[in-house]
Design a protein around this motif. Structure first.
Motif, PDB file in Angstrom:
ATOM      1  N   LEU A  89     -17.147  18.553  10.511  1.00 59.00           N
ATOM      2  CA  LEU A  89     -18.056  17.554  11.062  1.00 59.00           C
ATOM      3  C   LEU A  89     -17.393  16.752  12.179  1.00 59.00           C
ATOM      4  O   LEU A  89     -18.004  16.513  13.229  1.00 59.00           O
ATOM      5  N   ILE A  90     -16.166  16.322  11.936  1.00 61.75           N
ATOM      6  CA  ILE A  90     -15.454  15.531  12.930  1.00 61.75           C
ATOM      7  C   ILE A  90     -15.303  16.306  14.237  1.00 61.75           C
ATOM      8  O   ILE A  90     -15.525  15.772  15.330  1.00 61.75           O
ATOM      9  N   ARG A  91     -14.946  17.569  14.136  1.00 60.03           N
ATOM     10  CA  ARG A  91     -14.743  18.374  15.342  1.00 60.03           C
ATOM     11  C   ARG A  91     -16.062  18.647  16.065  1.00 60.03           C
ATOM     12  O   ARG A  91     -16.122  18.608  17.302  1.00 60.03           O
ATOM     13  N   LEU A  92     -17.120  18.945  15.322  1.00 58.58           N
ATOM     14  CA  LEU A  92     -18.413  19.204  15.954  1.00 58.58           C
ATOM     15  C   LEU A  92     -18.953  17.949  16.640  1.00 58.58           C
ATOM     16  O   LEU A  92     -19.514  18.030  17.745  1.00 58.58           O
ATOM     17  N   LYS A  93     -18.785  16.801  16.008  1.00 55.00           N
ATOM     18  CA  LYS A  93     -19.240  15.556  16.632  1.00 55.00           C
ATOM     19  C   LYS A  93     -18.476  15.288  17.921  1.00 55.00           C
ATOM     20  O   LYS A  93     -19.052  14.844  18.921  1.00 55.00           O
ATOM     21  N   PHE A  94     -17.190  15.558  17.905  1.00 59.03           N
ATOM     22  CA  PHE A  94     -16.390  15.341  19.106  1.00 59.03           C
ATOM     23  C   PHE A  94     -16.832  16.268  20.229  1.00 59.03           C
ATOM     24  O   PHE A  94     -16.969  15.853  21.383  1.00 59.03           O
ATOM     25  N   ILE A  95     -17.051  17.533  19.907  1.00 60.16           N
ATOM     26  CA  ILE A  95     -17.504  18.486  20.921  1.00 60.16           C
ATOM     27  C   ILE A  95     -18.856  18.062  21.483  1.00 60.16           C
ATOM     28  O   ILE A  95     -19.103  18.171  22.694  1.00 60.16           O
TER      29      ILE A  95
END
Length: 408
Positions: free
Chosen positions: A45-51
Motif C-alpha cells: 500500500l505504501i509503495r502504491l500510494k507513493f507511485i
C-alpha cells in the motif's frame, strides 16, 4: 523524463516530507502489477500510494491496485481516501481530455456524447464506492477488536505469559491492518514482559522495527536494532545471526537519514540465504540500494571487494543485473556507458519510496566521482587503467575485514 513538479491531488495520504523531496516521474519503465506483487500487506500500500503521487501516467492504475489491496485489510479510512483521490483524478483526466479535444461542432458533440458516456460508465464501473464493504468491514473489525480485548483480559487472569504475549501480538497485527501504526507499536512493545524465550524477544523487536519502517521513524528503527543486537549478544546462537538479519533495516534507516556510506555497508552485510525482509524490500531493491549508495560513497577498493567480488552478495546482483553492469562499467572506465545505464534506471529508482528522496544527492555524488576518475584516467576511452573484476580475489572471510558489523 523527470520533472520536479509534484501533483497535489494525492498528497494528502503520502508523507509530505517524502514527496516534497521527490521528482515527478513522467516516463515510467515498470509493469506496475508485477512490481506491486513483490511486496506484501502495508508495504504494498505504501509503495502504491507513493507511485500514485509521483507518477501521473501510473496514478490511476496505482490507485486502483491500492484500492483492491486495501479491501483485504480493516483500513476503511484509507479505502475512502483512495477512492476520493481516484474520483478526483478521473475528473481531472476527463477535463484535460475535453480541453484537448477543443470545441467541436454541435452535431459532432451530440453524436460523440453517447460514446463518451458509455466509455466513462465502463471506466467508473471498475471501482464504484463499495458501501457494503465499508459497513461490513467496519462491523467485523469492531467485533474482532472487542473479542481480542476480552481474550486479553481473560488470559491475563487465567493463563501464562505465552498466551498473553500471543494476544498482544495479534492486537498489534490488527492495528497494522487497520492503519493505526502508533497503536500497533504500543501493543507490540507491551509484549516484552510476557516473552518467555529469546526468540520471542527478537520477534518483538522485529515487529517494532517493521512498523517503524512503515512510519519512516528512522531513529526509532536504529534504536530498536541496537537494543535487539545488545540482547542477542547474550545468546551465542542469536549473536551470530541477528545482526545480519537486521542489516537491511539498518541500511534503510541510515539511507533515510542520508548517512549513505553506513547504509552501503549495512546493505552489503545483508545475507541472501537468510533474507526475510522481502515483504518490505524486494531482493532486487537491495542490489540497487547497495550499488548506488556504495558507488556514491565507498572507496573504489572497498566497493570492488564488497560488491563485485563478494560471493555472498552476488545473488542480489543476479536479480538486478543492470546494477552489476553499472558497477562493472565504472571499474572498466567505460564512463559514458555507465552514465547511460544510470539514466536508464533513474525512473525506476525514483518510483521507490525509500530511494526516491536520495536519487539527486546520490547521482550528484556518483557523477562527481565519475568525473574525477575520468580525469585521473587521462582519456575518455582509456584502456590503460583498466581494472578487472578478477584483479583481487576475495573470500567471504576477507570481505568481513572490510565490512564488519561492529563498524556500523
Amino acid at each position: 523524463m523527470i520533472s520536479h513538479s509534484a501533483s497535489r491531488s494525492v498528497a494528502s495520504f503520502v508523507q509530505s516530507n517524502t514527496v516534497s523531496q521527490c521528482a515527478t516521474v513522467q516516463d515510467p519503465q515498470i509493469l506496475l502489477i508485477s512490481y506491486a506483487k513483490r511486496y506484501m500487506d502495508t508495504a504494498r500500500l505504501i509503495r502504491l500510494k507513493f507511485i500514485a503521487q509521483v507518477c501521473p501516467k501510473l496514478r490511476v492504475e496505482a490507485l486502483e491496485l491500492a484500492i483492491n489491496h486495501v479491501k483485504k485489510t480493516y483500513n476503511v479510512k484509507m479505502y475512502e481516501e483512495l477512492y476520493r483521490t481516484l474520483c478526483t483524478e478521473r475528473e481531472r483526466s476527463m477535463a484535460v481530455t475535453e480541453a484537448s479535444e477543443g470545441a467541436p461542432s454541435s452535431s459532432t458533440t451530440t453524436s460523440s456524447r453517447p460514446d463518451n458516456a458509455e466509455a466513462d460508465s465502463g471506466s467508473s464501473k471498475a471501482h464504484l464506492y463499495d458501501a457494503y464493504w465499508v459497513e461490513d468491514n467496519t462491523m467485523e473489525a469492531t467485533l474482532l477488536l472487542q473479542e481480542l480485548d476480552a481474550e486479553l483480559n481473560f488470559k491475563k487472569s487465567n493463563s501464562g505469559s505465552a498466551y498473553v504475549r500471543r494476544i498482544l501480538e495479534e492486537i498489534g497485527d490488527y492495528h497494522v491492518k487497520s492503519g493505526n501504526l502508533q497503536l500497533a507499536v504500543k501493543f507490540y512493545a507491551r509484549a516484552r514482559p510476557y516473552c518467555t524465550t529469546s526468540d520471542n524477544v527478537i520477534n518483538m523487536f522485529r515487529n517494532l522495527i517493521r512498523v517503524s519502517i512503515y512510519m519512516a521513524n528512522w531513529w526509532h528503527v536504529l534504536s530498536y536494532i541496537d537494543e535487539a543486537k545488545q540482547y542477542a549478544c547474550g545468546f551465542p546462537n542469536l549473536a551470530r545471526v541477528v545482526p545480519a538479519q537486521l542489516s537491511c533495516a539498518a541500511g534503510l534507516a541510515n539511507m533515510g537519514l542520508k548517512i549513505y556510506k553506513t547504509a552501503a555497508h549495512c546493505f552489503l552485510l545483508t545475507p541472501f540465504e537468510r533474507y526475510d525482509y522481502d515483504k518490505i524490500v524486494a531482493p532486487q531493491d537491495v542490489a540497487f540500494y547497495a550499488g548506488l549508495c556504495g558507488l556514491a560513497t565507498l572507496e573504489p577498493e572497498m566497493l570492488q571487494l564488497g560488491c563485485l567480488n563478494s560471493e555472498a552478495f552476488k545473488p542480489f546482483f543476479n536479480l538486478s543485473p543492470i546494477m552489476w553492469e553499472i558497477l562493472s562499467k565504472f571499474f572498466r572506465n567505460e564512463f559514458d556507458h555507465c552514465i547511460q545505464l544510470l539514466h536508464e534506471v533513474e525512473s525506476g529508482v525514483r518510483l521507490d519510496i525509500y530511494m526516491a528522496p536520495h536519487v539527486d544527492a546520490l547521482y550528484q555524488k556518483i557523477m562527481t566521482r565519475i568525473q574525477e576518475r575520468r580525469h585521473a584516467s587521462g582519456s575518455l576511452s582509456s584502456e590503460s587503467s583498466f581494472v578487472t573484476m578478477q584483479e583481487v580475489k576475495i573470500t567471504d572471510r576477507e570481505t568481513s575485514i572490510y565490512f564488519r558489523d561492529s563498524d556500523l
